[in-house]
Design a protein around this motif. Structure first.
Motif, PDB file in Angstrom:
ATOM      1  N   THR A 141      34.019  38.951  27.348  1.00 38.54           N
ATOM      2  CA  THR A 141      34.555  40.064  27.572  1.00 38.54           C
ATOM      3  C   THR A 141      34.838  40.731  29.150  1.00 38.54           C
ATOM      4  O   THR A 141      34.742  39.947  30.126  1.00 38.54           O
ATOM      5  CB  THR A 141      33.633  41.326  26.717  1.00 38.54           C
ATOM      6  N   SER A 142      35.195  41.303  28.790  1.00 38.00           N
ATOM      7  CA  SER A 142      35.850  42.430  30.167  1.00 38.00           C
ATOM      8  C   SER A 142      35.554  43.523  29.992  1.00 38.00           C
ATOM      9  O   SER A 142      34.998  44.527  29.258  1.00 38.00           O
ATOM     10  CB  SER A 142      37.194  41.992  30.158  1.00 38.00           C
ATOM     11  N   MET A 143      35.646  44.373  31.365  1.00 42.00           N
ATOM     12  CA  MET A 143      34.984  46.138  31.607  1.00 42.00           C
ATOM     13  C   MET A 143      36.099  46.746  30.302  1.00 42.00           C
ATOM     14  O   MET A 143      35.733  47.683  29.712  1.00 42.00           O
ATOM     15  CB  MET A 143      35.646  46.259  32.871  1.00 42.00           C
ATOM     16  N   GLY A 198      37.375  50.026  26.057  1.00 37.63           N
ATOM     17  CA  GLY A 198      38.652  50.581  25.641  1.00 37.63           C
ATOM     18  C   GLY A 198      39.652  50.900  26.286  1.00 37.63           C
ATOM     19  O   GLY A 198      40.835  52.344  25.575  1.00 37.63           O
ATOM     20  N   LYS A 199      39.910  50.912  27.302  1.00 35.92           N
ATOM     21  CA  LYS A 199      40.871  51.401  28.627  1.00 35.92           C
ATOM     22  C   LYS A 199      40.644  50.340  29.685  1.00 35.92           C
ATOM     23  O   LYS A 199      40.035  49.434  29.508  1.00 35.92           O
ATOM     24  CB  LYS A 199      40.796  52.336  28.840  1.00 35.92           C
ATOM     25  N   GLU A 200      42.098  50.216  30.280  1.00 40.87           N
ATOM     26  CA  GLU A 200      42.419  49.926  31.038  1.00 40.87           C
ATOM     27  C   GLU A 200      41.526  50.318  32.674  1.00 40.87           C
ATOM     28  O   GLU A 200      41.086  51.437  32.624  1.00 40.87           O
ATOM     29  CB  GLU A 200      43.763  49.438  31.549  1.00 40.87           C
ATOM     30  N   VAL A 201      40.987  49.809  33.271  1.00 41.59           N
ATOM     31  CA  VAL A 201      40.178  49.803  34.826  1.00 41.59           C
ATOM     32  C   VAL A 201      40.608  49.946  36.024  1.00 41.59           C
ATOM     33  O   VAL A 201      41.601  48.922  35.677  1.00 41.59           O
ATOM     34  CB  VAL A 201      38.726  49.225  34.840  1.00 41.59           C
ATOM     35  N   GLU A 202      40.481  51.232  36.586  1.00 45.57           N
ATOM     36  CA  GLU A 202      41.268  50.827  37.962  1.00 45.57           C
ATOM     37  C   GLU A 202      40.488  50.034  38.433  1.00 45.57           C
ATOM     38  O   GLU A 202      39.061  49.651  38.888  1.00 45.57           O
ATOM     39  CB  GLU A 202      41.582  52.191  38.529  1.00 45.57           C
ATOM     40  N   MET A 203      40.908  49.250  38.982  1.00 47.33           N
ATOM     41  CA  MET A 203      40.348  47.465  40.422  1.00 47.33           C
ATOM     42  C   MET A 203      40.153  47.909  41.444  1.00 47.33           C
ATOM     43  O   MET A 203      38.716  48.007  41.635  1.00 47.33           O
ATOM     44  CB  MET A 203      41.934  46.429  40.554  1.00 47.33           C
ATOM     45  N   HIS A 221      31.499  29.776  47.766  1.00 45.57           N
ATOM     46  CA  HIS A 221      32.001  30.474  46.435  1.00 45.57           C
ATOM     47  C   HIS A 221      31.226  31.490  46.199  1.00 45.57           C
ATOM     48  O   HIS A 221      31.016  32.423  46.707  1.00 45.57           O
ATOM     49  CB  HIS A 221      31.631  29.245  45.426  1.00 45.57           C
ATOM     50  N   GLY A 222      31.383  32.341  44.568  1.00 46.55           N
ATOM     51  CA  GLY A 222      30.780  33.397  44.826  1.00 46.55           C
ATOM     52  C   GLY A 222      30.356  33.679  42.746  1.00 46.55           C
ATOM     53  O   GLY A 222      30.488  33.001  41.976  1.00 46.55           O
ATOM     54  N   PHE A 223      31.077  34.786  42.754  1.00 44.44           N
ATOM     55  CA  PHE A 223      31.177  35.166  41.033  1.00 44.44           C
ATOM     56  C   PHE A 223      32.936  35.742  40.797  1.00 44.44           C
ATOM     57  O   PHE A 223      33.556  35.971  41.352  1.00 44.44           O
ATOM     58  CB  PHE A 223      30.619  36.920  40.895  1.00 44.44           C
ATOM     59  N   ALA A 224      32.788  36.037  39.373  1.00 39.53           N
ATOM     60  CA  ALA A 224      34.718  36.400  38.888  1.00 39.53           C
ATOM     61  C   ALA A 224      33.834  37.370  38.047  1.00 39.53           C
ATOM     62  O   ALA A 224      33.275  37.382  37.043  1.00 39.53           O
ATOM     63  CB  ALA A 224      34.730  35.350  37.912  1.00 39.53           C
ATOM     64  N   LEU A 225      34.054  38.809  38.018  1.00 44.74           N
ATOM     65  CA  LEU A 225      34.477  39.565  37.355  1.00 44.74           C
ATOM     66  C   LEU A 225      35.648  40.170  36.675  1.00 44.74           C
ATOM     67  O   LEU A 225      36.422  40.196  37.231  1.00 44.74           O
ATOM     68  CB  LEU A 225      33.337  41.140  37.744  1.00 44.74           C
ATOM     69  N   ASN A 226      35.354  40.159  35.244  1.00 47.77           N
ATOM     70  CA  ASN A 226      36.504  40.925  34.167  1.00 47.77           C
ATOM     71  C   ASN A 226      36.652  41.925  34.301  1.00 47.77           C
ATOM     72  O   ASN A 226      36.098  42.040  33.623  1.00 47.77           O
ATOM     73  CB  ASN A 226      36.085  39.582  32.734  1.00 47.77           C
ATOM     74  N   VAL A 227      37.326  42.338  34.517  1.00 43.70           N
ATOM     75  CA  VAL A 227      37.552  43.941  34.202  1.00 43.70           C
ATOM     76  C   VAL A 227      39.285  43.915  33.698  1.00 43.70           C
ATOM     77  O   VAL A 227      38.671  44.613  32.167  1.00 43.70           O
ATOM     78  CB  VAL A 227      38.462  44.550  36.318  1.00 43.70           C
ATOM     79  N   ASN A 228      40.477  44.002  34.362  1.00 43.03           N
ATOM     80  CA  ASN A 228      40.950  43.576  33.017  1.00 43.03           C
ATOM     81  C   ASN A 228      41.885  42.568  32.836  1.00 43.03           C
ATOM     82  O   ASN A 228      42.949  42.526  32.119  1.00 43.03           O
ATOM     83  CB  ASN A 228      42.507  44.532  33.660  1.00 43.03           C
ATOM     84  N   THR A 229      41.269  41.101  32.776  1.00 40.25           N
ATOM     85  CA  THR A 229      41.009  39.474  32.194  1.00 40.25           C
ATOM     86  C   THR A 229      42.257  39.586  30.908  1.00 40.25           C
ATOM     87  O   THR A 229      41.016  40.592  30.162  1.00 40.25           O
ATOM     88  CB  THR A 229      40.165  39.188  32.766  1.00 40.25           C
ATOM     89  N   ASP A 230      43.163  39.466  31.285  1.00 40.55           N
ATOM     90  CA  ASP A 230      43.534  38.733  30.337  1.00 40.55           C
ATOM     91  C   ASP A 230      42.434  38.113  29.059  1.00 40.55           C
ATOM     92  O   ASP A 230      42.803  36.572  29.221  1.00 40.55           O
ATOM     93  CB  ASP A 230      44.867  38.449  29.475  1.00 40.55           C
ATOM     94  N   LEU A 231      42.052  37.782  28.272  1.00 42.28           N
ATOM     95  CA  LEU A 231      40.829  36.999  28.052  1.00 42.28           C
ATOM     96  C   LEU A 231      41.340  35.984  26.991  1.00 42.28           C
ATOM     97  O   LEU A 231      40.794  34.499  26.468  1.00 42.28           O
ATOM     98  CB  LEU A 231      39.551  38.057  26.915  1.00 42.28           C
TER      99      LEU A 231
END
Length: 214
Positions: free
Chosen positions: A186-188, A193-198, A159-169
């Motif tokens: 929250t998310s990146m 204030g903008k979408e982030v390239e995964m 298992h591990g980690f989950a980083l919210n990048v462009n997640t629908d919160l």
């Protein structure tokens, strides 16, 4: 050093099964340490410390929203995985004389903090809650399992980690995330204030993990 596998978007159950296979293979010396980086479809997972009342919808409601609910063997409470979230599964051997459970969790946090800093995001820890935080909102959740190695001293992680990048919160409103009611998520993309390239996030997380775990 560990090998990195960038898996793209994959279902939860097959990836969990693969983690178990990798733990056995690493224990038996068939593979080196692995880091899986991927995204999952909408999934709610319940760790060993979960409370059923932290699920805020009925089974039928989760099904109607296309959300799988899976009971798993990691530590921690309820969490959400979904598109736009970068999930990392380190399958690492930890020599118990050099790296205990507490320091491993702190190192995972540090790697994510380093990766976020490359995007101009200042993140940190919260003393009472494992994970990575920005202004008292969790941007990355961490939940792991330590498997006692059978063929050598120490443990192997899964298992591990989950980083919210462009997640629908909005999906987090279907649960009490990690059982924490006092703070939000929250998310990146929300922070910036903008979408982030995964793909850019994958590169930075991989780089940060190598800095911390080399």
């Amino acid at each position: 050093m560990f090998e990195v596998q960038r898996l793209g978007k994959v279902a939860y159950q097959p990836t969990w099964d693969e983690q178990k296979n990798m733990v056995r293979a690493l224990d038996e010396g068939q593979i080196q340490d692995q880091l899986l980086l991927l995204e999952h479809p909408h999934t709610v997972t319940l760790g060993r410390g979960s409370h059923i009342h932290h699920l805020l919808l009925s089974t039928q409601d989760y099904q109607s929203k296309g959300i799988d609910v899976v009971e798993i063997d990691r530590g921690g409470d309820v969490t959400y995985h979904g598109p736009g979230q970068l999930v990392g599964y380190p399958i690492f051997y930890l020599d118990h004389q050099k790296h205990d459970a507490h320091s491993y969790l702190r190192d995972l946090e540090q790697a994510i903090i380093l990766a976020l800093s490359s995007f101009g995001i200042t993140a940190g820890r919260m003393e009472q809650h494992t994970g990575v935080w920005v202004n008292e909102e969790k941007v990355a959740a961490i939940g792991v399992k330590f498997h006692k190695a059978r063929h050598k001293k120490g443990y192997i992680t899964s298992h591990g980690f989950a980083l919210n990048v462009n997640t629908d919160l909005r999906y987090f409103s279907t649960i009490v995330p990690c059982g924490i009611t006092d703070y939000g998520v929250t998310s990146m993309s929300r922070i910036l204030g903008k979408e982030v390239e995964m793909d850019e996030v994958v590169v930075e997380v991989e780089s940060a993990m190598k800095q911390v775990f080399t």
